[in-house]
Design a protein around this motif. Sequence first.
Motif, short mmCIF file in Angstrom:
data_model
loop_
_atom_site.label_atom_id
_atom_site.label_comp_id
_atom_site.label_asym_id
_atom_site.label_seq_id
_atom_site.Cartn_x
_atom_site.Cartn_y
_atom_site.Cartn_z
N UNK A 39 -12.75 65.98 49.63
CA UNK A 39 -13.42 66.77 50.11
C UNK A 39 -13.68 68.48 49.46
N UNK A 40 -12.94 68.45 48.29
CA UNK A 40 -13.04 69.67 47.64
C UNK A 40 -12.28 70.90 48.37
N UNK A 41 -11.43 70.74 49.20
CA UNK A 41 -10.62 71.57 50.00
C UNK A 41 -9.39 71.84 49.49
N UNK A 42 -8.89 71.38 48.09
CA UNK A 42 -7.83 71.69 47.44
C UNK A 42 -8.28 72.31 46.01
N UNK A 43 -7.40 73.45 45.39
CA UNK A 43 -7.72 73.98 44.25
C UNK A 43 -7.01 73.53 43.04
N UNK A 44 -5.95 72.65 43.31
CA UNK A 44 -4.96 72.35 42.15
C UNK A 44 -4.76 70.86 42.42
N UNK A 45 -4.57 70.29 41.25
CA UNK A 45 -4.22 68.76 41.27
C UNK A 45 -3.28 68.66 40.12
N UNK A 46 -2.06 68.01 40.31
CA UNK A 46 -1.02 67.72 39.14
C UNK A 46 -1.75 66.84 38.34
N UNK A 47 -1.15 67.26 36.92
CA UNK A 47 -1.75 66.42 35.97
C UNK A 47 -1.03 64.79 36.03
N UNK A 74 0.54 74.07 26.70
CA UNK A 74 -0.25 75.65 26.59
C UNK A 74 -1.81 75.20 26.53
N UNK A 75 -2.36 74.05 25.86
CA UNK A 75 -3.67 74.01 25.65
C UNK A 75 -4.11 73.38 26.79
N UNK A 76 -3.39 72.72 27.66
CA UNK A 76 -3.77 72.10 28.93
C UNK A 76 -4.09 73.47 29.84
N UNK A 82 -9.36 78.77 31.66
CA UNK A 82 -10.79 78.82 31.05
C UNK A 82 -11.76 78.41 32.24
N UNK A 83 -11.51 77.07 32.68
CA UNK A 83 -12.45 76.82 33.69
C UNK A 83 -12.40 77.64 35.04
N UNK A 84 -11.12 77.99 35.46
CA UNK A 84 -11.31 78.95 36.60
C UNK A 84 -11.77 80.25 36.23
N UNK A 89 -16.05 83.91 37.24
CA UNK A 89 -17.27 84.72 36.48
C UNK A 89 -18.77 84.47 37.31
N UNK A 90 -18.75 83.04 37.54
CA UNK A 90 -20.28 82.66 38.39
C UNK A 90 -20.11 83.45 39.56
#
Length: 114
Positions: A39-47, A74-76, A82-84, A89-90
């Motif tokens: 439902x989009x109510x969490x901001x994180x997910x473990x890889x 580091x890249x991940x 970047x996405x956050x 920014x939007x």
Amino acid sequence: MLRDIGQKIRQLRTQKGIGLNAFADRLGVSAGYLSNLENGKTDTIQLTLLEKIQDELSIFPNEIIESLDTDDPVNLRLKHIDSLLRRLHNENPKQADYLMTMVENGIDVFHTNE
């Protein structure tokens, strides 16, 4: 971004006829967490959880999965930041600019102290 992933997870899970509780058990998470994710109510997910979901539902095309360098944490993290920052920014350019300025200035401080 997680909202879109969550919707895709729910869509594919229901198409396969897998109940929320059963799928949560298979993933090793609570039904509440999975519901919040869908439902989009969490901001994180473990890889590791995202990898399990990919194995179960193939939510991402193979080209995307192959392009991820999971051996480089580091890249991940940079891609995630970047996405956050882009999302922030939007929503609030001033806050995003503040954070980016703080990171840039912090890096400059570390470089001048070497």
